[in-house]
Structure formats: C-alpha cells, structure tokens
Design a protein around this motif. Structure first.
Motif, mmCIF file in Angstrom:
data_model
loop_
_atom_site.group_PDB
_atom_site.id
_atom_site.type_symbol
_atom_site.label_atom_id
_atom_site.label_comp_id
_atom_site.label_asym_id
_atom_site.label_seq_id
_atom_site.Cartn_x
_atom_site.Cartn_y
_atom_site.Cartn_z
ATOM 1 N N ARG A 90 0.901 -1.208 -0.191
ATOM 2 C CA ARG A 90 -0.039 -0.187 -0.165
ATOM 3 C C ARG A 90 0.919 1.247 -0.016
ATOM 4 O O ARG A 90 1.960 1.088 0.398
ATOM 5 C CB ARG A 90 -0.858 0.253 1.112
ATOM 6 C CG ARG A 90 -0.284 0.283 2.465
ATOM 7 C CD ARG A 90 -1.182 0.748 3.686
ATOM 8 N NE ARG A 90 -0.474 0.954 4.863
ATOM 9 C CZ ARG A 90 -0.231 -0.045 5.928
ATOM 10 N NH1 ARG A 90 -0.508 -1.199 5.763
ATOM 11 N NH2 ARG A 90 0.487 0.196 7.053
ATOM 12 N N ASN A 114 -1.035 5.604 4.459
ATOM 13 C CA ASN A 114 -1.853 6.629 4.756
ATOM 14 C C ASN A 114 -2.018 6.598 6.334
ATOM 15 O O ASN A 114 -1.815 5.815 7.152
ATOM 16 C CB ASN A 114 -3.000 6.334 3.958
ATOM 17 C CG ASN A 114 -3.746 4.921 4.567
ATOM 18 O OD1 ASN A 114 -4.140 4.588 5.653
ATOM 19 N ND2 ASN A 114 -3.760 4.012 3.570
ATOM 20 N N GLU A 119 -4.032 3.662 8.418
ATOM 21 C CA GLU A 119 -3.350 2.579 8.355
ATOM 22 C C GLU A 119 -1.833 2.730 8.866
ATOM 23 O O GLU A 119 -0.935 1.947 8.923
ATOM 24 C CB GLU A 119 -2.999 1.973 7.174
ATOM 25 C CG GLU A 119 -4.450 1.043 6.698
ATOM 26 C CD GLU A 119 -4.307 0.310 5.373
ATOM 27 O OE1 GLU A 119 -4.525 -0.760 5.463
ATOM 28 O OE2 GLU A 119 -4.314 1.082 4.303
ATOM 29 N N ALA A 154 -15.686 7.500 1.423
ATOM 30 C CA ALA A 154 -14.403 7.511 0.407
ATOM 31 C C ALA A 154 -14.369 6.600 -0.834
ATOM 32 O O ALA A 154 -15.069 5.648 -1.014
ATOM 33 C CB ALA A 154 -13.072 6.847 1.223
ATOM 34 N N TYR A 193 -13.490 4.080 -3.623
ATOM 35 C CA TYR A 193 -12.693 2.855 -3.802
ATOM 36 C C TYR A 193 -12.715 2.274 -5.133
ATOM 37 O O TYR A 193 -13.786 1.956 -5.504
ATOM 38 C CB TYR A 193 -13.438 1.782 -2.636
ATOM 39 C CG TYR A 193 -12.778 0.577 -2.543
ATOM 40 C CD1 TYR A 193 -11.972 0.276 -1.425
ATOM 41 C CD2 TYR A 193 -12.929 -0.519 -3.367
ATOM 42 C CE1 TYR A 193 -11.222 -0.910 -1.285
ATOM 43 C CE2 TYR A 193 -12.449 -1.894 -3.250
ATOM 44 C CZ TYR A 193 -11.602 -1.973 -2.434
ATOM 45 O OH TYR A 193 -11.065 -3.259 -1.944
ATOM 46 N N GLY A 249 -7.563 1.612 -5.777
ATOM 47 C CA GLY A 249 -6.929 3.055 -5.633
ATOM 48 C C GLY A 249 -8.292 4.123 -5.182
ATOM 49 O O GLY A 249 -9.144 3.420 -5.202
ATOM 50 N N GLY A 250 -7.754 5.010 -4.533
ATOM 51 C CA GLY A 250 -8.620 6.052 -4.355
ATOM 52 C C GLY A 250 -8.724 7.004 -5.493
ATOM 53 O O GLY A 250 -8.136 6.696 -6.645
ATOM 54 N N ASN A 259 -2.390 9.341 -3.464
ATOM 55 C CA ASN A 259 -2.128 8.902 -2.464
ATOM 56 C C ASN A 259 -2.730 7.686 -1.569
ATOM 57 O O ASN A 259 -2.563 7.452 -0.453
ATOM 58 C CB ASN A 259 -1.829 9.878 -1.399
ATOM 59 C CG ASN A 259 -3.098 10.570 -1.193
ATOM 60 O OD1 ASN A 259 -3.972 10.698 -1.870
ATOM 61 N ND2 ASN A 259 -3.011 11.530 -0.048
ATOM 62 N N TYR A 260 -3.609 6.878 -2.424
ATOM 63 C CA TYR A 260 -4.567 5.747 -1.843
ATOM 64 C C TYR A 260 -4.289 4.798 -2.860
ATOM 65 O O TYR A 260 -4.964 4.773 -3.994
ATOM 66 C CB TYR A 260 -5.984 6.042 -1.622
ATOM 67 C CG TYR A 260 -5.987 7.142 -0.567
ATOM 68 C CD1 TYR A 260 -5.741 6.781 0.801
ATOM 69 C CD2 TYR A 260 -6.514 8.591 -0.913
ATOM 70 C CE1 TYR A 260 -5.984 7.666 1.775
ATOM 71 C CE2 TYR A 260 -6.696 9.409 0.302
ATOM 72 C CZ TYR A 260 -6.189 8.982 1.477
ATOM 73 O OH TYR A 260 -6.290 10.108 2.661
ATOM 74 N N TRP A 286 -3.573 0.306 -3.018
ATOM 75 C CA TRP A 286 -3.392 -0.972 -2.483
ATOM 76 C C TRP A 286 -3.153 -2.191 -3.415
ATOM 77 O O TRP A 286 -3.869 -2.029 -4.339
ATOM 78 C CB TRP A 286 -4.825 -1.481 -1.572
ATOM 79 C CG TRP A 286 -4.758 -0.593 -0.330
ATOM 80 C CD1 TRP A 286 -4.423 -0.753 0.994
ATOM 81 C CD2 TRP A 286 -5.741 0.843 -0.284
ATOM 82 N NE1 TRP A 286 -4.677 0.271 1.605
ATOM 83 C CE2 TRP A 286 -5.654 1.307 0.903
ATOM 84 C CE3 TRP A 286 -6.517 1.214 -1.444
ATOM 85 C CZ2 TRP A 286 -6.198 2.408 1.177
ATOM 86 C CZ3 TRP A 286 -6.977 2.515 -1.098
ATOM 87 C CH2 TRP A 286 -6.974 2.955 0.321
ATOM 88 N N TYR A 326 -0.546 6.352 -10.482
ATOM 89 C CA TYR A 326 -0.066 6.423 -8.915
ATOM 90 C C TYR A 326 1.344 6.250 -8.883
ATOM 91 O O TYR A 326 2.093 5.769 -9.799
ATOM 92 C CB TYR A 326 -0.859 5.059 -8.312
ATOM 93 C CG TYR A 326 -2.042 5.349 -8.261
ATOM 94 C CD1 TYR A 326 -2.830 5.771 -7.411
ATOM 95 C CD2 TYR A 326 -3.080 4.654 -9.405
ATOM 96 C CE1 TYR A 326 -4.124 5.985 -7.050
ATOM 97 C CE2 TYR A 326 -4.346 4.973 -9.129
ATOM 98 C CZ TYR A 326 -5.159 5.267 -8.048
ATOM 99 O OH TYR A 326 -6.373 5.405 -8.000
#
Length: 164
Positions: free
Chosen positions: A43, A46, A49, A106, A108, A123-124, A128-129, A131, A156
């Motif tokens: 990941r 963030n 986590e 959020a 996803y 990702g978001g 910055n998100y 996984w 990303y």
C-alpha cells in the motif's frame, strides 16, 4: 483583502488538480466474485493505516444490497489488533463509495482484478491511496510487478508503495 482572495483562489486551484487520478468503471467486473477476504500485500501508507501490518479486508453482502466492509490489522507500535467496520455502496462496475463514518464516503476504485478474482489493484480518486491485494497472504513476484505496472500506468506514484 484582495491578496487574501487571490491566495485562497490559488489554494483552491492547487487542491483541485494535481493529486487526482482518472476514475473509470471496470469492464466485466462482477461484485459477487469480489466478496470475501483479501490480504494487503502492499500500500501507499496513509494516516488510517499508520504502523499497520497483516492488514486484511473482508467484504460480504448486506440484506439491503450494500457491502459490509471489515478491515483488520495489527498496529506494530501499540501491539494491538485494530478493526473497523463500514459499508460500501456500488456506484458502477468496480467503483464503490466506502463509509466508515456516516455521510463521509471514500472512493474505492478497483483498477484491476484478474479473471479468477485472486489478486487486485485498488486505488482512491487521489494518487495517495493505493493497495495491492491478494486472496492469499503472499503474492508471486512476477504478478506483483505486473500489478505495480498497472497502478503506475493509471497515474499512481508506485515508488511510495510499501510491500508487506
């Protein structure tokens, strides 16, 4: 007053632009196959986590059609297991809105999932998100490299990925 207005406008412009990534649905995505337990392989760290290892996410169908989300992990600094439960609403194929706090969802976005739903990139809507997930707690290096490449192609910063 005019300088303050200009500064606020510039701050607004900066916050709206550079950190966003393209959000798009995932053709052929089947949400039922995505349900179940996933292990976090890597990941971009963030705030929610922070210091977390052995993280998992488990998805199951709620009676109202939303998805129950249970995230677990071990805080290596506090030596405690953490768990949070929320729900997700399906927006489109592979696009969900996840709520751990009412009214504050959020994004996803499932960027990729293999045909057998054994590994995925999520990702978001901001860079910055990110996984990388697997149905097992390990992932072959060649598959990991492919998933990192997919995330990079979507915008990303994969140099920020932490592998666990």
């Amino acid at each position: 007053m005019r300088i303050l207005s200009i500064n606020l406008f510039m701050l607004f412009l900066l916050s709206c632009s550079s950190n966003k990534v393209e959000v798009r649905s995932l053709s052929g995505f089947e949400s039922e196959k995505y349900l179940g337990k996933w292990y976090e392989i890597a990941r971009i760290d963030n705030r929610f986590e922070k210091n977390m290892i052995n993280a998992t996410a488990e998805y199951s169908l709620n009676p109202d059609g939303t998805i129950k989300v249970v995230n677990k992990g071990y805080d290596k600094i506090k030596n405690t297991e953490k768990m949070i439960e929320g729900k997700a609403k399906i927006i489109d194929k592979g696009l969900l809105k996840v709520y751990f706090v009412p009214f504050f969802g959020a994004d996803y976005n499932i960027l990729y999932v293999d045909n057998d739903y054994q590994y995925a990139v999520v990702g978001g809507n901001k860079k910055n998100y990110l996984w990388i997930l697997s149905r097992r707690d390990t992932l072959e290096e060649n598959i990991y490299d492919e998933l990192v490449k997919i995330a990079s192609e979507r915008g990303y910063d994969v140099k920020l990925l932490q592998k666990f």
